[in-house]
Design a protein around this motif. Structure first.
Motif, PDB file in Angstrom:
ATOM      1  N   GLN A 150       0.801  -1.217   0.000  1.00  0.00           N
ATOM      2  CA  GLN A 150       0.000   0.000   0.000  1.00  0.00           C
ATOM      3  C   GLN A 150       0.840   1.276   0.000  1.00  0.00           C
ATOM      4  N   ILE A 151       2.044   1.219   0.556  1.00  0.00           N
ATOM      5  CA  ILE A 151       2.808   2.446   0.760  1.00  0.00           C
ATOM      6  C   ILE A 151       3.514   2.896  -0.511  1.00  0.00           C
ATOM      7  N   GLY A 152       3.743   4.191  -0.595  1.00  0.00           N
ATOM      8  CA  GLY A 152       4.554   4.752  -1.670  1.00  0.00           C
ATOM      9  C   GLY A 152       3.811   5.263  -2.875  1.00  0.00           C
ATOM     10  N   VAL A 153       2.680   4.624  -3.229  1.00  0.00           N
ATOM     11  CA  VAL A 153       1.965   4.996  -4.451  1.00  0.00           C
ATOM     12  C   VAL A 153       0.467   4.903  -4.188  1.00  0.00           C
ATOM     13  N   GLY A 154      -0.301   5.850  -4.731  1.00  0.00           N
ATOM     14  CA  GLY A 154      -1.754   5.776  -4.645  1.00  0.00           C
ATOM     15  C   GLY A 154      -2.312   6.342  -3.353  1.00  0.00           C
ATOM     16  N   ALA A 155      -3.651   6.354  -3.273  1.00  0.00           N
ATOM     17  CA  ALA A 155      -4.337   6.958  -2.129  1.00  0.00           C
ATOM     18  C   ALA A 155      -4.636   5.966  -1.021  1.00  0.00           C
ATOM     19  N   SER A 156      -4.430   4.689  -1.267  1.00  0.00           N
ATOM     20  CA  SER A 156      -4.816   3.669  -0.295  1.00  0.00           C
ATOM     21  C   SER A 156      -4.095   3.842   1.040  1.00  0.00           C
ATOM     22  N   GLU A 157      -2.827   4.214   0.990  1.00  0.00           N
ATOM     23  CA  GLU A 157      -2.056   4.397   2.228  1.00  0.00           C
ATOM     24  C   GLU A 157      -2.691   5.466   3.107  1.00  0.00           C
ATOM     25  N   TYR A 158      -3.037   6.597   2.515  1.00  0.00           N
ATOM     26  CA  TYR A 158      -3.667   7.685   3.276  1.00  0.00           C
ATOM     27  C   TYR A 158      -5.046   7.267   3.778  1.00  0.00           C
ATOM     28  N   LYS A 159      -5.787   6.580   2.930  1.00  0.00           N
ATOM     29  CA  LYS A 159      -7.138   6.164   3.304  1.00  0.00           C
ATOM     30  C   LYS A 159      -7.114   5.215   4.498  1.00  0.00           C
ATOM     31  N   ARG A 160      -6.156   4.311   4.526  1.00  0.00           N
ATOM     32  CA  ARG A 160      -6.058   3.373   5.640  1.00  0.00           C
ATOM     33  C   ARG A 160      -5.725   4.101   6.943  1.00  0.00           C
ATOM     34  N   VAL A 161      -4.870   5.114   6.867  1.00  0.00           N
ATOM     35  CA  VAL A 161      -4.538   5.904   8.062  1.00  0.00           C
ATOM     36  C   VAL A 161      -5.776   6.628   8.574  1.00  0.00           C
ATOM     37  N   VAL A 162      -6.524   7.248   7.663  1.00  0.00           N
ATOM     38  CA  VAL A 162      -7.737   7.976   8.049  1.00  0.00           C
ATOM     39  C   VAL A 162      -8.778   7.015   8.624  1.00  0.00           C
ATOM     40  N   ASP A 163      -8.985   5.884   7.976  1.00  0.00           N
ATOM     41  CA  ASP A 163      -9.982   4.922   8.453  1.00  0.00           C
ATOM     42  C   ASP A 163      -9.619   4.369   9.825  1.00  0.00           C
ATOM     43  N   SER A 164      -8.361   4.029  10.032  1.00  0.00           N
ATOM     44  CA  SER A 164      -7.924   3.484  11.318  1.00  0.00           C
ATOM     45  C   SER A 164      -8.099   4.510  12.428  1.00  0.00           C
ATOM     46  N   THR A 165      -7.726   5.756  12.143  1.00  0.00           N
ATOM     47  CA  THR A 165      -7.870   6.818  13.142  1.00  0.00           C
ATOM     48  C   THR A 165      -9.337   7.079  13.459  1.00  0.00           C
ATOM     49  N   ALA A 166     -10.186   7.094  12.442  1.00  0.00           N
ATOM     50  CA  ALA A 166     -11.617   7.325  12.660  1.00  0.00           C
ATOM     51  C   ALA A 166     -12.232   6.219  13.518  1.00  0.00           C
ATOM     52  N   LEU A 167     -11.819   4.966  13.296  1.00  0.00           N
ATOM     53  CA  LEU A 167     -12.335   3.856  14.100  1.00  0.00           C
ATOM     54  C   LEU A 167     -11.932   4.001  15.562  1.00  0.00           C
ATOM     55  N   VAL A 168     -10.675   4.354  15.798  1.00  0.00           N
ATOM     56  CA  VAL A 168     -10.202   4.533  17.176  1.00  0.00           C
ATOM     57  C   VAL A 168     -10.940   5.685  17.847  1.00  0.00           C
ATOM     58  N   ALA A 169     -11.089   6.800  17.130  1.00  0.00           N
ATOM     59  CA  ALA A 169     -11.779   7.961  17.703  1.00  0.00           C
ATOM     60  C   ALA A 169     -13.214   7.611  18.066  1.00  0.00           C
ATOM     61  N   GLY A 170     -13.903   6.897  17.182  1.00  0.00           N
ATOM     62  CA  GLY A 170     -15.277   6.488  17.474  1.00  0.00           C
ATOM     63  C   GLY A 170     -15.357   5.556  18.670  1.00  0.00           C
ATOM     64  N   LEU A 171     -14.429   4.591  18.737  1.00  0.00           N
ATOM     65  CA  LEU A 171     -14.411   3.640  19.852  1.00  0.00           C
ATOM     66  C   LEU A 171     -14.147   4.341  21.180  1.00  0.00           C
ATOM     67  N   MET A 172     -13.158   5.227  21.208  1.00  0.00           N
ATOM     68  CA  MET A 172     -12.810   5.906  22.458  1.00  0.00           C
ATOM     69  C   MET A 172     -13.891   6.899  22.867  1.00  0.00           C
ATOM     70  N   ALA A 173     -14.571   7.518  21.910  1.00  0.00           N
ATOM     71  CA  ALA A 173     -15.695   8.406  22.249  1.00  0.00           C
ATOM     72  C   ALA A 173     -16.810   7.611  22.913  1.00  0.00           C
ATOM     73  N   PHE A 174     -17.076   6.400  22.406  1.00  0.00           N
ATOM     74  CA  PHE A 174     -18.102   5.538  23.008  1.00  0.00           C
ATOM     75  C   PHE A 174     -17.715   5.165  24.434  1.00  0.00           C
ATOM     76  N   VAL A 175     -16.430   4.810  24.645  1.00  0.00           N
ATOM     77  CA  VAL A 175     -15.962   4.440  25.980  1.00  0.00           C
ATOM     78  C   VAL A 175     -16.064   5.622  26.935  1.00  0.00           C
TER      79      VAL A 175
END
Length: 502
Positions: free
Chosen positions: A104-129
């Motif tokens: 995924q790294i080095g080329v394309g948007a997938s690398e950035y998308k995975r970072v954003v998705d992972s961060t959004a999941l953590v933020a949602g989980l911790m907000a619920f907690v």
């Protein structure tokens, strides 16, 4: 296939590779003119790069956690435990989300998308907690810390990617590959890797699936013939991956045999899909015992994500019209005082489903430009139905500057606000172009044309007709909101460093 993607032949492609390679067998040319070895352990170099990403990710999370702790009393509390746990879970999600996967790294948007998705999941989980346990003092972390961390992580990946691309100029890449296949398939894959792969893949050798005839130029990169020489080719150039460029002469059994034979060499096998106009998100695998099935989702031209795209168009175009008002005024005055005629130029274009609309631009040519077109037809440098002339005598002095930096297209933001266009999409065609459409080219009209798009960040007027159509069709069927944001960002870079704008 070679005819469909342009006229550059195998010899021409490999001859261009020579320009980047001082000595075919062991040395690679660099932009600095220094000969540097390309025979390095790509696996070790790749592992080192991934470690760099991991360390910089950790430092960013540590900084966010430290800032969160700064607002908490220095004693062991539930809030402190929450912040520490949030950072650890965040780091874990970056791993589970495969944000540092070498595919995924080095080329394309997938690398950035995975970072954003992972961060959004953590933020949602911790907000619920936080809500579940009624924790105090964590609001700033959730509302400010996570968004700030996400921006920093994406920016960090962008900075590392810039470094990675610079290293590619010196012969370094995340993977050294041997391209295997028939000549016309190798031709196309080599061309695309040279254009788009950057630091992801370094072409270390070629293996022709057939008799040796030297068509691909043995003197440029190591070239082998016959699948029986597969292992020897991989070991000779120290490749860590093999790219199968297309169908092999032996069919599916040949591909299976190839993958089994490469197990001993620990070499990855990468298969180029024949579905060249289908992006990864539309492809999924569903294995049935003994029969792996590839599912290809139908492209969607309506639905919720198109509504979100339209909302984004309205919001951003409205903000842009207000924020760029002084720029509009300055350009208008420059045009008015430099040449006779109106400030704006309007022209009929064809939009979604063949509906015509009037596009607006800042005037960059003399008033009677359309009348002069007839006598310039013989000098046309464009391909297909497009008329392009690098030194067009009809362009004014101010107009040449506007075209160079794409500022003449700013009034199209109004077309976006009206709904005639989108911020990102296919190039808006002229009626005469649409009349020349053949085959599936009319699929470009399935969505709104764009103010920018893949055509603008990949060469604009320097593209031939076939490549321009291919990029537009690819976007129409595979667009995403993340991809749109990436294209907008790359458009800003292209405006600062123009290419193909005339």
């Amino acid at each position: 296939m070679s005819q469909a993607y342009g006229s550059l032949g195998s010899r021409g492609i490999i001859r261009n590779l020579r320009n980047k390679s001082a000595t075919a067998q062991a040395w690679g040319g660099s932009r600095t003119g220094i000969d540097v070895p390309i025979r390095f352990s790509a696996a070790k170099w790749r592992q080192g790069y991934v470690r760099k990403l991991a360390v910089s990710d950790f430092l960013i999370l540590l900084s966010i956690g430290a800032l969160g702790m700064a607002n908490v009393p220095f004693q062991l509390t539930a809030t402190q435990f929450f912040i520490v746990a949030a950072m650890l879970i965040w780091a874990l999600f970056l791993i589970l989300g495969r944000t540092r996967a070498t595919q995924q790294i080095g080329v394309g948007a997938s690398e950035y998308k995975r970072v954003v998705d992972s961060t959004a999941l953590v933020a949602g989980l911790m907000a619920f907690v936080a809500v579940l346990f009624d924790l105090d003092g964590v609001r700033e972390l959730i509302l400010i810390g996570f968004p700030a961390g996400m921006v920093l992580l994406v920016l960090e990946r962008w900075v590392w990617r810039r470094w990675l691309w610079k290293q590619a100029a010196f012969g370094y890449a995340l993977s050294q590959v041997v391209v295997v296949g028939q000549e016309h398939d190798i031709e196309y894959v080599v061309r695309q890797l040279r254009r788009k792969a950057g630091p992801a893949y370094k072409i270390a050798g070629l293996l022709i699936d057939g008799p040796q005839d030297n068509v691909l130029g043995i003197d440029v990169v190591p070239t082998f013939s016959g699948l029986e020489n597969l292992e020897a080719a991989v070991r000779s150039v120290e490749a860590d991956s093999v790219i199968v460029a297309g169908p092999l002469r032996g069919g599916g059994n040949a591909l299976k045999d190839l993958s089994w034979r490469l197990e001993e060499t620990k070499t990855n096998v990468i298969v180029v899909s024949s579905l060249t106009n289908v992006a990864g998100p539309r492809i999924s695998m569903r294995p049935v015992e003994g029969l792996p099935l590839m599912h290809v989702e139908m492209p969607s031209f309506t639905g919720g994500h198109h509504v979100i795209k339209r909302i984004l168009d309205v919001v951003l175009s409205g903000i842009a019209l207000l924020g760029l008002a002084p720029v509009f005024l300055s350009i208008a005055l420059a045009i008015k005082f430099s040449s006779e005629g109106p400030v704006l130029f309007s022209q009929q274009r064809v939009g979604r489903h063949g509906k015509s609309f009037r596009i607006y631009k800042f005037r960059s040519m003399v008033v009677d430009a359309e009348q002069q077109l007839g006598r310039l037809r013989e000098q046309n440098e464009g391909s297909g139905p497009l008329f392009k002339l690098k030194a067009d005598p009809r362009v004014t002095r101010v107009g040449a500057w506007l075209r160079k930096y794409s500022l003449d297209e700013l009034p199209q933001i109004y077309n976006v606000l009206r709904g005639d266009m989108s911020l990102v999409g296919p190039r808006p065609p002229l009626p005469c172009e649409v009349e020349c459409y053949e085959g599936y080219t009319e699929r470009r009209l399935f969505i709104n044309p764009g103010l920018t798009g893949l055509w603008q960040i990949n060469g604009r007027s320097d593209l031939d007709w076939e490549e321009s159509v291919r990029l537009d069709l690819y976007y129409v069927e595979n667009w995403s909101l993340t991809g749109d944001l990436m294209i907008m960002w790359r458009t800003l870079k292209v405006m600062l460093r123009p290419a193909g704008a005339y």
